[in-house]
Scaffold this active site. Structure first.
Site: not given
Length: 355
Positions: A163, A275, A277
């Site tokens: 990002c 993202h 994660e």
């Protein structure tokens, strides 16, 4: 050009490199030939890994960023200047690596010395400006330039940007200026990827399992949370399309097509706008996907990056020095209870003072 992969049998065969085989002509003999090719490939792959002497104790640096105003107000007595969301650390650890926090506001020597000891760097996402003095972007520029020099010398050193970190990579490649080479782009959705026609030519996706690709292409599993993005024109306007390979796109809430994944053609530098994660973030209002399919697909990206970091032979001088730098010296704070979008954060103080 991007294409949508459909989960039918013809697409399955095409994705595996057998586009010329018609479904109607897949007979037993053909299947046996493909099995033999597969087994020979696997045997060669195993031998290659043994010969390559891969690093099975990789340590990855995660770049910190300026403390947010929100968190600074929640910890008024502490002198925290930067932070790392623990979801990035968990993502790295789940793929078999350990983490060293990289502090902002240091001189170039700090980054040069640390990068001799670690095996790669992750530029995380977040919310900070690129024009802050001695901040995230300045540290990122040092790391980006040092990594290029290392790779030019044959010292394999990968970088992965997520990002904000991905946007920083492209801005650094463009040359930082007052007018940043990125677009306004609003996306707070879970989206599929629209792969480019040559995405299989990339290192990131060349060996990606078919089931992972089908999930990414057909399900809303990539988490987007950004106000800026990189579009194809950002590459063309600065002559970057010769150096960077775009591998997928997605669309923002207004229909703007943005680059979702990319990699450098010469250096082991990779970026995604989404993202992966967020599988480790649990705020209900954010609606992050936690299905078995989404977790499986998002795990692929850090697994890939850690596999790249295993190609680096850097190490600390000894276990005592290694222990001094590891993230375990810091205490994660349950910031989700305070209203933060991050479930937990590591708070970092000036000059690496342990809390």
């Amino acid at each position: 050009m991007s294409v949508r992969i459909l989960p039918d049998r013809r697409s399955f065969l095409w994705l595996n490199g057998f586009a010329g085989i018609s479904v109607g002509f897949v007979n037993m003999k053909t299947i046996l030939v493909l099995i033999v090719i597969y087994l020979l490939y696997c045997e060669g792959a195993v031998k290659l890994r043994q010969d390559d002497q891969l690093n099975n104790r990789p340590i990855i640096g995660v770049l910190s960023q300026e403390q947010s105003l929100f968190l600074r107000e929640k910890y008024p007595e502490e002198n925290y200047t930067s932070y790392i969301a623990t979801s990035y650390v968990k993502d790295v650890e789940a793929s078999g690596a350990r983490v060293v926090p990289i502090l902002i506001g240091k001189d170039r020597d700090y980054y040069e010395e640390l990068m001799k000891k670690i095996n790669g760097v992750l530029f995380p996402g977040g919310a900070t400006y690129f024009n802050n003095s001695d901040g995230y972007a300045d540290a990122g520029q040092h790391i980006y330039e040092i990594a290029q020099q290392m790779n030019d010398r044959g010292d394999y050193f990968p970088i992965f940007g997520t990002c904000l970190g991905f946007e920083l990579l492209i801005i650094l490649a463009s040359g930082r200026s007052e007018v940043e080479n990125r677009n306004r782009c609003y996306s707070y959705q879970n989206l599929p990827l629209r792969f480019t026609t040559d995405y299989r030519d990339s290192k990131m996706f060349s060996a990606a399992p078919l089931d992972i690709l089908v999930i990414l292409a057909t399900l809303d599993v990539t988490v987007n949370s950004h106000q800026f993005c990189i579009v194809d024109d950002n590459l063309k306007s600065h002559g970057l399309d010769d150096d960077w390979l775009v591998t997928s796109h997605s669309d923002d809430q207004d229909g703007l097509e943005f680059i979702a994944s990319i990699e450098h053609k010469r250096y082991p530098i990779y970026g995604v706008q989404f993202h992966p994660e967020k599988s480790f973030e649990w705020k209900l209002s954010k609606n992050y996907p936690h299905s078995a399919e989404s977790i499986k697909a998002n795990r692929y990206f850090m697994d890939f990056f850690v596999s790249e970091c295993r190609k680096s032979g850097h190490s600390f001088n000894n276990a005592a020095e290694e222990n001094e730098y590891l993230i375990y010296n810091y205490i994660p704070h349950f910031t989700g209870l305070l209203g933060s979008a991050y479930h937990q954060c590591y708070m970092l103080e000036p000059k690496g003072v342990r809390n």
